[in-house]
Scaffold this motif. Structure first.
Motif, PDB file in Angstrom:
ATOM      1  N   GLU A  10      -6.223  -4.553  11.315  1.00 19.23           N
ATOM      2  CA  GLU A  10      -5.874  -5.405  10.174  1.00 19.23           C
ATOM      3  C   GLU A  10      -5.277  -4.573   9.038  1.00 19.23           C
ATOM      4  OE1 GLU A  10      -5.730  -8.701  10.174  1.00 19.23           O
ATOM      5  OE2 GLU A  10      -6.349  -8.534  12.270  1.00 19.23           O
ATOM      6  N   TRP A  11      -5.836  -3.390   8.802  1.00 16.82           N
ATOM      7  CA  TRP A  11      -5.309  -2.496   7.768  1.00 16.82           C
ATOM      8  C   TRP A  11      -3.862  -2.123   8.080  1.00 16.82           C
ATOM      9  CZ3 TRP A  11      -3.827   2.723   8.348  1.00 16.82           C
ATOM     10  CH2 TRP A  11      -3.529   3.379   7.149  1.00 16.82           C
ATOM     11  N   LEU A  12      -3.600  -1.792   9.342  1.00 15.02           N
ATOM     12  CA  LEU A  12      -2.248  -1.420   9.741  1.00 15.02           C
ATOM     13  C   LEU A  12      -1.286  -2.590   9.554  1.00 15.02           C
ATOM     14  CD1 LEU A  12      -0.327   0.678  10.895  1.00 15.02           C
ATOM     15  CD2 LEU A  12      -1.003  -0.068  13.172  1.00 15.02           C
ATOM     16  N   LYS A  13      -1.715  -3.793   9.915  1.00 11.69           N
ATOM     17  CA  LYS A  13      -0.872  -4.974   9.724  1.00 11.69           C
ATOM     18  C   LYS A  13      -0.542  -5.175   8.248  1.00 11.69           C
ATOM     19  CE  LYS A  13      -2.423  -7.633  13.721  1.00 11.69           C
ATOM     20  NZ  LYS A  13      -3.157  -8.832  14.153  1.00 11.69           N
ATOM     21  N   VAL A  14      -1.526  -4.974   7.390  1.00  9.18           N
ATOM     22  CA  VAL A  14      -1.300  -5.113   5.940  1.00  9.18           C
ATOM     23  C   VAL A  14      -0.313  -4.047   5.470  1.00  9.18           C
ATOM     24  CG1 VAL A  14      -2.369  -4.877   3.662  1.00  9.18           C
ATOM     25  CG2 VAL A  14      -3.488  -6.244   5.440  1.00  9.18           C
ATOM     26  N   MET A  15      -0.497  -2.816   5.915  1.00  8.56           N
ATOM     27  CA  MET A  15       0.389  -1.725   5.492  1.00  8.56           C
ATOM     28  C   MET A  15       1.833  -1.991   5.925  1.00  8.56           C
ATOM     29  SD  MET A  15      -1.558   0.159   3.747  1.00  8.56           S
ATOM     30  CE  MET A  15      -0.820   1.756   3.519  1.00  8.56           C
ATOM     31  N   VAL A  16       2.014  -2.444   7.149  1.00 10.41           N
ATOM     32  CA  VAL A  16       3.360  -2.738   7.647  1.00 10.41           C
ATOM     33  C   VAL A  16       3.919  -3.958   6.923  1.00 10.41           C
ATOM     34  CG1 VAL A  16       4.683  -3.484   9.670  1.00 10.41           C
ATOM     35  CG2 VAL A  16       2.997  -1.658   9.892  1.00 10.41           C
ATOM     36  N   GLY A  17       3.092  -4.989   6.753  1.00 11.91           N
ATOM     37  CA  GLY A  17       3.530  -6.217   6.105  1.00 11.91           C
ATOM     38  C   GLY A  17       3.899  -6.048   4.645  1.00 11.91           C
ATOM     39  N   THR A  18       3.292  -5.075   3.983  1.00  8.75           N
ATOM     40  CA  THR A  18       3.587  -4.838   2.561  1.00  8.75           C
ATOM     41  C   THR A  18       4.546  -3.661   2.372  1.00  8.75           C
ATOM     42  OG1 THR A  18       1.590  -3.474   2.328  1.00  8.75           O
ATOM     43  CG2 THR A  18       1.396  -5.820   1.749  1.00  8.75           C
ATOM     44  N   ARG A  19       5.213  -3.302   3.453  1.00  7.66           N
ATOM     45  CA  ARG A  19       6.216  -2.228   3.433  1.00  7.66           C
ATOM     46  C   ARG A  19       5.645  -0.895   2.934  1.00  7.66           C
ATOM     47  NH1 ARG A  19      11.427  -4.428   4.193  1.00  7.66           N
ATOM     48  NH2 ARG A  19      11.421  -6.685   4.066  1.00  7.66           N
ATOM     49  N   ARG A  20       4.449  -0.603   3.372  1.00  9.74           N
ATOM     50  CA  ARG A  20       3.803   0.665   3.006  1.00  9.74           C
ATOM     51  C   ARG A  20       3.550   1.513   4.253  1.00  9.74           C
ATOM     52  NH1 ARG A  20      -1.297  -1.136  -0.159  1.00  9.74           N
ATOM     53  NH2 ARG A  20      -1.601   1.097  -0.293  1.00  9.74           N
ATOM     54  N   ALA A  21       4.401   1.341   5.256  1.00  7.31           N
ATOM     55  CA  ALA A  21       4.221   2.030   6.528  1.00  7.31           C
ATOM     56  C   ALA A  21       4.164   3.547   6.369  1.00  7.31           C
ATOM     57  CB  ALA A  21       5.336   1.646   7.502  1.00  7.31           C
ATOM     58  N   GLU A  22       4.920   4.080   5.430  1.00  2.92           N
ATOM     59  CA  GLU A  22       4.946   5.541   5.227  1.00  2.92           C
ATOM     60  C   GLU A  22       3.554   6.088   4.899  1.00  2.92           C
ATOM     61  OE1 GLU A  22       7.797   7.528   5.329  1.00  2.92           O
ATOM     62  OE2 GLU A  22       9.029   5.819   5.903  1.00  2.92           O
TER      63      GLU A  22
END
Length: 92
Positions: A10-22
């Motif tokens: 879920e954390w990873l999905k949030v990071m990708v979804g909020t454009r914070r993948a880096e």
């Protein structure tokens, strides 16, 4: 964070979804950071691998093809090492 658990998927999905993948990349990897494009591709492949519906998850052979299809981090390095190794062998 005592008493509070974090679901990694879920954390990873949030990071990708909020454009914070880096921000998911280990800071210790700064010397060999993947390109933004390669990172996004790897994360999208990872998210497919943990799909709640097992029938939608790719097989490992598909994962390998997806990661090798683009400029996945270190993909070029492996090729260079193989070609260097082959040229070294032919010189002996």
């Amino acid at each position: 964070m005592h008493g509070r658990q974090i679901n990694l998927v879920e954390w990873l999905k949030v990071m990708v979804g909020t454009r914070r993948a880096e921000e998911v990349v280990d800071p210790n990897l700064e010397a060999v950071r993947p390109t933004t494009r390669a990172l996004k591709r790897a994360l999208l492949v990872a998210l497919r691998c943990v799909d709640p519906d097992p029938d939608k998850r790719p097989e490992m052979s598909q994962v390998v093809r997806m990661l090798e299809a683009d400029d996945y981090p270190f993909h070029e390095d492996r090729k260079n090492r193989k070609s260097r190794s082959a040229s070294m062998d032919s010189n002996m």
